[in-house]
Write an enzyme that holds these catalytic residues in place. Structure first.
Site, PDB file in Angstrom:
ATOM      1  CG  ASP A   1      -1.704   1.195   1.324  1.00 31.22           C
ATOM      2  OD1 ASP A   1      -2.079   1.959   0.371  1.00 31.22           O
ATOM      3  OD2 ASP A   1      -2.262   1.367   2.337  1.00 31.22           O
TER       4      ASP A   1
ATOM      5  CD  GLU B   1      -5.015   1.465  -1.902  1.00 33.51           C
ATOM      6  OE1 GLU B   1      -5.430   0.551  -1.006  1.00 33.51           O
ATOM      7  OE2 GLU B   1      -4.647   2.566  -1.840  1.00 33.51           O
TER       8      GLU B   1
ATOM      9  CG  ASP C   1      -0.345   3.182   5.880  1.00 33.39           C
ATOM     10  OD1 ASP C   1      -1.105   3.792   4.960  1.00 33.39           O
ATOM     11  OD2 ASP C   1      -0.134   3.957   7.078  1.00 33.39           O
TER      12      ASP C   1
END
Lengths: 177, 177
Positions: A8, A68, A143
């Site tokens: 992420d 992501e 995260d």
């Protein structure tokens, strides 16, 4: 067995989570957050991100990467900063010939929580359940949980694909353009 | 003598221009465009950008880098793509400890053409005049002329700074945050 790294990315905090997927079952290997010093220059932060990621990839023999994709409600300045971190991550993974698969936040939420509108807290909770992490154990930041959720989403795609006896071929528009 | 590399980053085309600055005079060393194949995956393009840039930096011993800062009228998707290329460029330059200075398009236009609203054609024309490039010689694309204009802008800052007997200390907000 397939070892999946979920990432992420962020300009300050990049979550990572590594899991092993085998025959429908996922095992947590490691997870955490690469946190960069806001006080240093952008270029220096990117060097640190690159070197931390290199270190992580050297220690754990990762097979595939789940990243992501952009959340398009951000503004151009945020997107540029995020893009700079993403560029370094894509570079390091591609240099090692790791297949990179992109998933949107909505895809991850649907896959892990069953709803594209799930909240951060719900994702973190489901990640703990799916990876048998004690409920009391706190994540460093969301995260970290999001990175593990990305790795879990990709594992589900591998599983689905194997059940369909097909060749895994998940590429987002962004990865091809 | 200071060797300046100007870079105009892009997700497909990155212009570059190297000039030598010495006592108020600028000499063209080389310039061109790193053009990436739109048909390949983003990650592969970033590997190619990184390797072409490494090659350029190895062949020419650059002292300082002038980079175009973000033009904020772009949308988030374009900013992300530009950011990815920029991230790789910042990483390669920072790995070699090259000082990076950022200039906005308006600063470059003012510096090279005397007007922050100069057109691309005017910049290309002034770059030719300042670097004694024959008027008939065509640039590959405006990215090449823009990269040389960035290098010229930074040379003017070095010159200005030396005249003021100060230490060159040009950092944009973006480079510090």
């Amino acid at each position: 067995m397939t070892r999946v790294l979920g990432i992420d990315p962020g300009s300050i905090r990049t979550g990572f989570g590594i899991i092993d997927y085998e025959e429908g079952s996922c095992t947590l290997i490691t997870s955490g957050v690469i946190e960069l010093d806001e006080a240093t220059a952008v270029s220096e932060r990117l060097v640190n991100l690159s070197s931390d990621l290199e270190d992580l990839l050297s220690r754990h023999r990762v097979d595939e990467v789940a990243l992501e994709s952009l959340f398009f409600s951000v503004n151009a300045q945020s997107a540029l900063k995020l893009g700079q971190a993403r560029g370094v991550i894509l570079l390091e993974c591609a240099r090692r010939n790791l297949p990179i698969h992109e998933y949107s936040p909505a895809q991850v939420k649907s896959s892990v929580c069953g709803s594209g509108r799930a909240k951060k807290e719900q994702i973190a909770q489901m990640v703990k359940v799916l990876l048998k992490i004690p409920a009391k154990k706190a994540f460093h930041t969301f995260d970290q949980a999001d990175a593990l959720a990305l790795a879990l989403t990709h594992s589900q795609m591998i599983s689905l694909n194997r059940r369909l006896n097909g060749k895994l071929n998940i590429e987002t528009e962004d990865a091809r353009k």
